[in-house]
Design a protein around this motif. Structure first.
Motif, mmCIF file in Angstrom:
data_model
loop_
_atom_site.group_PDB
_atom_site.id
_atom_site.type_symbol
_atom_site.label_atom_id
_atom_site.label_comp_id
_atom_site.label_asym_id
_atom_site.label_seq_id
_atom_site.Cartn_x
_atom_site.Cartn_y
_atom_site.Cartn_z
ATOM 1 N N GLN A 121 -4.440 0.676 -3.409
ATOM 2 C CA GLN A 121 -4.592 2.105 -3.637
ATOM 3 C C GLN A 121 -5.954 2.425 -4.246
ATOM 4 O O GLN A 121 -6.585 3.431 -3.897
ATOM 5 N N THR B 101 -9.174 2.985 -1.966
ATOM 6 C CA THR B 101 -9.378 4.254 -1.258
ATOM 7 C C THR B 101 -10.093 5.290 -2.119
ATOM 8 O O THR B 101 -10.434 6.371 -1.609
ATOM 9 N N GLN B 102 -10.325 5.000 -3.396
ATOM 10 C CA GLN B 102 -10.876 5.989 -4.311
ATOM 11 C C GLN B 102 -12.392 5.918 -4.450
ATOM 12 O O GLN B 102 -12.984 6.764 -5.128
ATOM 13 N N PRO C 39 -17.166 7.528 2.387
ATOM 14 C CA PRO C 39 -17.003 6.205 1.773
ATOM 15 C C PRO C 39 -18.307 5.662 1.215
ATOM 16 O O PRO C 39 -19.372 5.819 1.825
ATOM 17 N N GLN D 143 -17.202 -0.101 -1.848
ATOM 18 C CA GLN D 143 -15.891 -0.446 -1.290
ATOM 19 C C GLN D 143 -15.830 -1.913 -0.888
ATOM 20 O O GLN D 143 -14.821 -2.599 -1.127
ATOM 21 N N TYR E 252 0.803 -1.232 0.000
ATOM 22 C CA TYR E 252 0.000 0.000 0.000
ATOM 23 C C TYR E 252 0.833 1.278 0.000
ATOM 24 O O TYR E 252 0.561 2.204 -0.760
#
Length: 280
Positions: A230, A233-234, A242, A247, A213
């Motif tokens: 990575q 987290t977007q 969130p 997710q 990460y």
């Protein structure tokens, strides 16, 4: 030994193991089932162990919001390249430390092991400066070279060295009598016998690279070049909050190779460690 246990004792033993497994299995169960729920049902009280109305729209949105397929392939090929590179470096260096005698051998090996004591956060700034000068920022080269030449490779070298030390010296003596040189002995005798150790190294190297990460968020800036940790987290909404079901859907797909590797290779991993660090 288990054959000598009575059926009642086995039943109690399996029951205890089942209860002890719940804290480890439940988070994965909650992640997968919650990815099939609307956001309003994820934090419902009392918790729902199964989705009332399963839906797959969160999995569809994963690919709509991010180039997730490309990011998945990025993580996969990087992990495979790092695994192969680490196996090559650790096997050669481990064999050299175990079988080739030279002045300062033990001191050099201690210096190499000292790399395990240095946290990756300490070296990330000089590494960034070095790769920046080489023009390799926002490429996958740092994610490949750093693990192969860094701490994961050091641990792999230690495991391989311990395994090669445990091999009987008579094998090499017989190989020399047959006219084999040093590299031929390594390639034809030592390396084929080191499959348990190679298996253990391959497993933890793949998992380490797959879950990496810190380095991706430092070296990568283009979404199409992101790796999965990575990319996770977007998945946020317009306010930076969130998107829980999206997710969790992405995390479920991300965890799938890890679960497959664990289920298929756990026996190989245990056997590899049993044949390495406990000897020599």
């Amino acid at each position: 030994m288990s054959r000598d246990l009575s059926p009642r004792t086995k039943l109690v033993l399996y029951g205890v193991l089942l209860v002890l497994a719940i804290p480890f299995v439940f988070p994965t169960w909650w992640m997968v089932t919650s990815s099939l729920k609307p956001v309003s049902d994820i934090f419902a009280f009392p918790p729902q162990l199964l989705p009332v109305h399963p839906r797959l729209d969160a999995y569809q949105r994963v690919f709509e919001l991010q180039p997730f397929g490309r990011q998945y392939l990025n993580s996969l090929y990087i992990a495979l390249v790092v695994t192969v590179g680490t196996l090559a470096v650790s096997a050669l260096s481990g064999y050299a430390f175990a079988r080739i005698r030279f002045r300062g051998q033990n001191v050099l090996f201690l210096v190499v092991l000292a790399g395990l004591l240095i946290p990756s956060e300490v070296t990330i700034v000089p590494l960034f400066q070095m790769f920046f000068k080489l023009g390799l920022i926002d490429t996958h080269w740092p994610l490949i070279l750093v693990p192969i030449l860094g701490a994961p490779s050091v641990l792999a070298t230690f495991i391989m060295r311990q395994f090669f030390i445990s091999l009987p010296g008579e094998l090499e003596e017989a190989a020399r009598v047959d006219g084999l040189g040093r590299f031929a002995t390594f390639w034809k005798i030592a390396l084929p016998l080191s499959r348990p150790a190679l298996g253990a190294v391959a497993i933890f190297t793949f998992l380490h690279s797959w879950n990496l990460y810190l380095e991706p968020i430092v070296f990568l800036s283009s979404p199409e070049k992101f790796t999965l940790p990575q990319a996770l987290t977007q998945f946020v909404d317009a306010y930076g909050g969130p998107m829980w079901n999206v997710q969790l859907a992405a995390a479920s797909m991300t965890a799938l190779p890890v679960l497959v590797v664990f289920v298929l290779a756990q026996k190989q991993f245990v056997e590899g460690l049993a044949h390495t660090g406990l000897k020599g």
